[in-house]
Design an enzyme around this catalytic site. Structure first.
Site, PDB file in Angstrom:
ATOM      1  N   ASP A 112       0.834  -1.208   0.000  1.00  0.00           N
ATOM      2  CA  ASP A 112       0.000   0.000   0.000  1.00  0.00           C
ATOM      3  C   ASP A 112       0.863   1.250   0.000  1.00  0.00           C
ATOM      4  O   ASP A 112       1.772   1.387   0.841  1.00  0.00           O
ATOM      5  CB  ASP A 112      -0.863   0.038   1.275  1.00  0.00           C
ATOM      6  CG  ASP A 112      -2.254  -0.540   1.074  1.00  0.00           C
ATOM      7  OD1 ASP A 112      -2.684  -0.717  -0.086  1.00  0.00           O
ATOM      8  OD2 ASP A 112      -2.911  -0.817   2.103  1.00  0.00           O
ATOM      9  N   LYS A 141      -0.388  -0.372  -4.355  1.00  0.00           N
ATOM     10  CA  LYS A 141      -1.823  -0.107  -4.318  1.00  0.00           C
ATOM     11  C   LYS A 141      -2.045   1.316  -3.836  1.00  0.00           C
ATOM     12  O   LYS A 141      -1.365   1.772  -2.921  1.00  0.00           O
ATOM     13  CB  LYS A 141      -2.533  -1.103  -3.401  1.00  0.00           C
ATOM     14  CG  LYS A 141      -4.030  -0.872  -3.291  1.00  0.00           C
ATOM     15  CD  LYS A 141      -4.776  -2.093  -2.785  1.00  0.00           C
ATOM     16  CE  LYS A 141      -4.746  -2.287  -1.292  1.00  0.00           C
ATOM     17  NZ  LYS A 141      -5.351  -1.163  -0.538  1.00  0.00           N
ATOM     18  N   GLU A 143      -5.401   4.296  -3.109  1.00  0.00           N
ATOM     19  CA  GLU A 143      -6.840   4.457  -2.935  1.00  0.00           C
ATOM     20  C   GLU A 143      -7.351   5.668  -3.697  1.00  0.00           C
ATOM     21  O   GLU A 143      -6.674   6.700  -3.763  1.00  0.00           O
ATOM     22  CB  GLU A 143      -7.168   4.653  -1.444  1.00  0.00           C
ATOM     23  CG  GLU A 143      -6.794   3.473  -0.565  1.00  0.00           C
ATOM     24  CD  GLU A 143      -7.158   3.704   0.897  1.00  0.00           C
ATOM     25  OE1 GLU A 143      -7.826   4.710   1.224  1.00  0.00           O
ATOM     26  OE2 GLU A 143      -6.761   2.856   1.728  1.00  0.00           O
ATOM     27  N   GLU A 210     -13.903  -2.574  -1.657  1.00  0.00           N
ATOM     28  CA  GLU A 210     -14.117  -2.774  -0.225  1.00  0.00           C
ATOM     29  C   GLU A 210     -15.488  -2.262   0.197  1.00  0.00           C
ATOM     30  O   GLU A 210     -15.843  -1.106  -0.059  1.00  0.00           O
ATOM     31  CB  GLU A 210     -13.009  -2.046   0.568  1.00  0.00           C
ATOM     32  CG  GLU A 210     -13.165  -2.183   2.079  1.00  0.00           C
ATOM     33  CD  GLU A 210     -11.908  -1.827   2.858  1.00  0.00           C
ATOM     34  OE1 GLU A 210     -10.855  -1.599   2.247  1.00  0.00           O
ATOM     35  OE2 GLU A 210     -11.997  -1.789   4.096  1.00  0.00           O
TER      36      GLU A 210
HETATM   37  N1  LIG Z   1      -8.006  -5.284  11.260  1.00  0.00           N
HETATM   38  C1  LIG Z   1      -8.426  -4.580  10.223  1.00  0.00           C
HETATM   39  N2  LIG Z   1      -9.289  -5.150   9.359  1.00  0.00           N
HETATM   40  C2  LIG Z   1      -9.752  -4.476   8.263  1.00  0.00           C
HETATM   41  O1  LIG Z   1     -10.542  -5.052   7.494  1.00  0.00           O
HETATM   42  C3  LIG Z   1      -9.275  -3.156   8.064  1.00  0.00           C
HETATM   43  C4  LIG Z   1      -8.355  -2.602   8.980  1.00  0.00           C
HETATM   44  N3  LIG Z   1      -7.959  -3.335  10.050  1.00  0.00           N
HETATM   45  N4  LIG Z   1      -7.850  -1.367   8.823  1.00  0.00           N
HETATM   46  C5  LIG Z   1      -8.101  -0.658   7.593  1.00  0.00           C
HETATM   47  C6  LIG Z   1      -9.452  -0.925   7.116  1.00  0.00           C
HETATM   48  C7  LIG Z   1     -10.564  -0.414   7.984  1.00  0.00           C
HETATM   49  N5  LIG Z   1     -11.606  -1.361   7.729  1.00  0.00           N
HETATM   50  C8  LIG Z   1     -12.814  -1.439   8.406  1.00  0.00           C
HETATM   51  C9  LIG Z   1     -12.909  -1.041   9.728  1.00  0.00           C
HETATM   52  C10 LIG Z   1     -14.098  -1.149  10.418  1.00  0.00           C
HETATM   53  C11 LIG Z   1     -15.217  -1.648   9.776  1.00  0.00           C
HETATM   54  C12 LIG Z   1     -16.495  -1.743  10.549  1.00  0.00           C
HETATM   55  O2  LIG Z   1     -16.552  -1.412  11.705  1.00  0.00           O
HETATM   56  N6  LIG Z   1     -17.574  -2.203   9.958  1.00  0.00           N
HETATM   57  C13 LIG Z   1     -18.813  -2.459  10.655  1.00  0.00           C
HETATM   58  C14 LIG Z   1     -19.807  -1.348  10.415  1.00  0.00           C
HETATM   59  C15 LIG Z   1     -20.419  -1.349   9.057  1.00  0.00           C
HETATM   60  C16 LIG Z   1     -21.418  -0.208   8.854  1.00  0.00           C
HETATM   61  O3  LIG Z   1     -21.523   0.697   9.662  1.00  0.00           O
HETATM   62  O4  LIG Z   1     -22.107  -0.270   7.811  1.00  0.00           O
HETATM   63  C17 LIG Z   1     -19.347  -3.816  10.239  1.00  0.00           C
HETATM   64  O5  LIG Z   1     -20.202  -4.333  10.933  1.00  0.00           O
HETATM   65  O6  LIG Z   1     -18.844  -4.379   9.264  1.00  0.00           O
HETATM   66  C18 LIG Z   1     -15.125  -2.063   8.460  1.00  0.00           C
HETATM   67  C19 LIG Z   1     -13.917  -1.971   7.790  1.00  0.00           C
HETATM   68  C20 LIG Z   1     -11.164  -2.345   6.797  1.00  0.00           C
HETATM   69  N7  LIG Z   1      -9.733  -2.357   7.000  1.00  0.00           N
HETATM   70  C1  LIG Z   2      -8.041  -4.171   3.730  1.00  0.00           C
HETATM   71  C2  LIG Z   2      -7.047  -4.129   2.627  1.00  0.00           C
HETATM   72  C3  LIG Z   2      -7.676  -4.138   1.281  1.00  0.00           C
HETATM   73  C4  LIG Z   2      -6.088  -2.985   2.792  1.00  0.00           C
HETATM   74  O1  LIG Z   2      -6.042  -2.039   2.049  1.00  0.00           O
HETATM   75  C5  LIG Z   2      -5.171  -3.039   3.934  1.00  0.00           C
HETATM   76  O2  LIG Z   2      -5.033  -4.107   4.576  1.00  0.00           O
HETATM   77  O3  LIG Z   2      -4.546  -2.021   4.216  1.00  0.00           O
HETATM   78 MG   LIG Z   3      -4.915  -0.406   2.860  1.00  0.00          MG
END
Ligand SMILES: Nc1nc(=O)c2c([nH]1)NC[C@@H]1CN(c3ccc(C(=O)N[C@@H](CCC(=O)O)C(=O)O)cc3)CN21
Ligand SMILES: CC(C)C(=O)C(=O)O
Ligand SMILES: [Mg+2]
Length: 294
Positions: A112, A141, A143, A210
């Protein structure tokens, strides 16, 4: 004292079989990923941030390793990926590629570009991408939507393969208003589709989608014939899948996002859990659209 057979190596722990003269599989390349897609085989990707986990993921059969800026949250304990520096990304990319080299790994390594390392100009992006490529990455990568297309073109023209990233772009979480699903509704979906086509035209050979609705990512995958879609919380219709390694091993600082499945639950080892992930993606059982998508 009994003689040690010529084909084995004596060690304090007993005898080991001779090292295989050939790597386990040919190095994963862009043509190989294109061939997999043509044959209908799903592409598997996981993040890794260090030498040992990278080698284990490779040995478990994952084709692509992403040195994601999620390491800011997973390794550094930050609240978002915004605070990750290029120097930190280079450090982890070097660790991962060293581990793969030592283990004779063959995975395709994507790193990234962190926040602030490519937004200023195409020249800044090339300088930053060079640091990650020289740390051993095969692809970088970044964004963002259509505004990144000139940057993608600039890097690709200069020999750096590029993976784009649309939908929930964590580096812009503060502008998006949270980690929430993107591309809902006809207008947002049409906009995302327009950006994806611009990025493919600019030469992006991979695209992470994503947290976008499964239907949208499936139809985009049909349309993007020269750009391999990799989904995370985007349903099963993409060319491949990616998860954060720690998430799928069930180790985290909080609650897992909905799109995660803990593969450690039914596995006896980390390598076994990763093998189960690879198998589940290949046979279409992960993700389950009812549980892990929108
Ligand atoms: N450990 C980790 N996993 C990840 O997938 C991730 C990271 N870190 N850091 C960078 C981003 C941040 N991401 C995230 C972080 C939080 C949610 C989350 O809390 N989603 C909830 C709420 C969805 C909503 O409000 O619609 C869920 O229930 O999926 C999703 C992706 C994906 N990426
Ligand atoms: C969640 C993935 C796609 C990412 O960008 C990361 O791990 O930083
Ligand atoms: Mg990333």
């Amino acid at each position: 004292m009994s003689a040690i057979p010529a084909t084995t190596t004596g060690t304090p722990y007993g005898t080991l079989p001779p090292a295989s003269p050939l790597p386990r599989r040919k190095p994963i390349s862009l043509p190989r990923l294109t061939q997999m897609r043509a044959e209908g085989e799903k592409i598997t990707m996981l993040t890794a941030y260090d030498a040992t986990f990278a080698a284990v993921a490779d040995a478990a059969g994952v084709e692509c390793i992403l040195v994601g800026d999620s390491l800011g949250m997973v390794c550094q304990g930050l609240h978002s990926t915004v605070g990750v520096s290029l120097q930190t990304m280079a450090y982890h990319t070097e660790s991962v590629t060293r581990g793969l080299h030592r283990a004779q790994g063959t995975a395709w390594v994507i790193a990234d570009l962190p926040y602030g390392s490519y937004q200023e100009s195409r020249e800044q992006a090339l300088r930053s991408a060079s640091v990650l490529m020289q740390a051993g990455a095969h692809m970088v990568k970044l964004e963002g939507g259509g505004w990144t297309a000139p940057t993608v073109d600039f890097l690709v023209e200069r020999g750096i393969p590029v993976c784009a990233h649309l939908g929930l772009t964590p580096q812009t979480v503060h502008a998006l208003g949270g980690y929430r699903v993107q591309g809902r509704g006809d207008a947002q979906a049409a906009e995302l589709r327009h950006h994806a086509l611009q990025l493919q035209d600019a030469g992006a050979s991979m695209l992470v989608l994503e947290m976008v609705p499964a239907q949208l990512s499936a139809s985009l995958t049909q349309e993007l014939t020269h750009c391999h879609t990799i989904g995370i919380g985007a349903g099963k219709g993409t060319a491949g899948q990616v998860l954060v390694l720690h998430d799928m091993l069930g180790v985290n600082l909080g609650k897992n996002p909905k799109f995660v499945h803990d593969f450690m639950q039914d596995a006896g080892s980390v390598k076994g859990a990763i093998e189960a992930y690879v198998q589940a993606v290949k046979n279409g059982s992960f993700p389950d659209d009812a549980l892990h998508a929108w």
